[in-house]
Design a protein around this motif. Sequence first.
Motif, PDB file in Angstrom:
ATOM      1  N   SER A   1      37.470  24.758  40.762  1.00  0.00           N
ATOM      2  CA  SER A   1      38.229  25.969  41.032  1.00  0.00           C
ATOM      3  C   SER A   1      37.295  27.018  41.608  1.00  0.00           C
ATOM      4  O   SER A   1      36.209  27.249  41.076  1.00  0.00           O
ATOM      5  CB  SER A   1      38.834  26.483  39.723  1.00  0.00           C
ATOM      6  OG  SER A   1      39.459  27.728  39.921  1.00  0.00           O
TER       7      SER A   1
ATOM      8  N   VAL B   1      42.067  13.604  45.699  1.00  0.00           N
ATOM      9  CA  VAL B   1      42.028  15.000  45.274  1.00  0.00           C
ATOM     10  C   VAL B   1      43.395  15.616  45.543  1.00  0.00           C
ATOM     11  O   VAL B   1      43.988  15.380  46.582  1.00  0.00           O
ATOM     12  CB  VAL B   1      40.946  15.790  46.056  1.00  0.00           C
ATOM     13  CG1 VAL B   1      40.916  17.242  45.618  1.00  0.00           C
ATOM     14  CG2 VAL B   1      39.587  15.143  45.879  1.00  0.00           C
ATOM     15  N   ARG B   2      43.858  16.410  44.568  1.00  0.00           N
ATOM     16  CA  ARG B   2      45.139  17.087  44.769  1.00  0.00           C
ATOM     17  C   ARG B   2      45.131  18.427  44.050  1.00  0.00           C
ATOM     18  O   ARG B   2      44.395  18.621  43.083  1.00  0.00           O
ATOM     19  CB  ARG B   2      46.321  16.250  44.310  1.00  0.00           C
ATOM     20  CG  ARG B   2      46.508  16.148  42.828  1.00  0.00           C
ATOM     21  CD  ARG B   2      45.771  15.062  42.154  1.00  0.00           C
ATOM     22  NE  ARG B   2      46.230  13.767  42.603  1.00  0.00           N
ATOM     23  CZ  ARG B   2      45.467  12.687  42.586  1.00  0.00           C
ATOM     24  NH1 ARG B   2      44.260  12.747  42.114  1.00  0.00           N
ATOM     25  NH2 ARG B   2      45.909  11.535  43.001  1.00  0.00           N
ATOM     26  N   PRO B   3      45.968  19.361  44.530  1.00  0.00           N
ATOM     27  CA  PRO B   3      46.037  20.670  43.875  1.00  0.00           C
ATOM     28  C   PRO B   3      46.798  20.570  42.554  1.00  0.00           C
ATOM     29  O   PRO B   3      47.767  19.820  42.434  1.00  0.00           O
ATOM     30  CB  PRO B   3      46.788  21.535  44.882  1.00  0.00           C
ATOM     31  CG  PRO B   3      47.595  20.582  45.683  1.00  0.00           C
ATOM     32  CD  PRO B   3      46.833  19.288  45.717  1.00  0.00           C
TER      33      PRO B   3
ATOM     34  N   TRP C   1      43.927  24.972  41.737  1.00  0.00           N
ATOM     35  CA  TRP C   1      42.604  24.381  41.578  1.00  0.00           C
ATOM     36  C   TRP C   1      42.790  22.908  41.896  1.00  0.00           C
ATOM     37  O   TRP C   1      43.908  22.451  42.118  1.00  0.00           O
ATOM     38  CB  TRP C   1      42.041  24.641  40.171  1.00  0.00           C
ATOM     39  CG  TRP C   1      42.996  24.387  39.046  1.00  0.00           C
ATOM     40  CD1 TRP C   1      43.901  25.273  38.528  1.00  0.00           C
ATOM     41  CD2 TRP C   1      43.176  23.177  38.322  1.00  0.00           C
ATOM     42  NE1 TRP C   1      44.625  24.685  37.526  1.00  0.00           N
ATOM     43  CE2 TRP C   1      44.191  23.392  37.370  1.00  0.00           C
ATOM     44  CE3 TRP C   1      42.578  21.924  38.365  1.00  0.00           C
ATOM     45  CZ2 TRP C   1      44.622  22.416  36.480  1.00  0.00           C
ATOM     46  CZ3 TRP C   1      42.996  20.948  37.483  1.00  0.00           C
ATOM     47  CH2 TRP C   1      44.006  21.196  36.556  1.00  0.00           C
ATOM     48  N   TYR C   2      41.716  22.158  41.974  1.00  0.00           N
ATOM     49  CA  TYR C   2      41.824  20.793  42.480  1.00  0.00           C
ATOM     50  C   TYR C   2      41.299  19.782  41.473  1.00  0.00           C
ATOM     51  O   TYR C   2      40.237  19.974  40.886  1.00  0.00           O
ATOM     52  CB  TYR C   2      41.085  20.676  43.820  1.00  0.00           C
ATOM     53  CG  TYR C   2      41.753  21.560  44.832  1.00  0.00           C
ATOM     54  CD1 TYR C   2      42.815  21.087  45.585  1.00  0.00           C
ATOM     55  CD2 TYR C   2      41.386  22.894  44.962  1.00  0.00           C
ATOM     56  CE1 TYR C   2      43.478  21.918  46.468  1.00  0.00           C
ATOM     57  CE2 TYR C   2      42.042  23.730  45.839  1.00  0.00           C
ATOM     58  CZ  TYR C   2      43.086  23.240  46.586  1.00  0.00           C
ATOM     59  OH  TYR C   2      43.763  24.063  47.446  1.00  0.00           O
TER      60      TYR C   2
END
Length: 138
Positions: A68, A31-33, A19-20
């Motif tokens: 997500s 933004v990152r996972p 999800w981010y």
Amino acid sequence: MPAEGLEKVLQYMTSVPAWYLATSVDGQPHVRPFSFAQIQDGKLWFVTATTKDVWQELLQNQLFEATSWWPGHGWLILRGKAGLIDEASPEMREAGWQHLEGLGEHYDGPNDETLVFFSADEPQAWICDHEEWVPVEL
């Protein structure tokens, strides 16, 4: 915080590979996972490392948003303020460390000083199924 709503948010985050999480510093979104989330003491918790940009950004601006997409169910938007006081139980520290190790990251065990857990304080959440946004009572 109703446990049912928190469990639903956790399910949306842990039923997918990633999800981010988004932060914003100086007006620039980042933004990152992410892929670890767990409930402890009625709060949703995440793990990262003090060496990562995301932690440094949360120190500057605690507001975050996470999203997500769970195929067949819809998507989740979670907004909150990062609780920066690490109160992770030994069990959650172990689970977070094992999770990160499984992703190929390496730390000196669950008590590595660079591992840090932060909570989702003041959370707000919505789930959308393509037709309507439904608030989740947290």
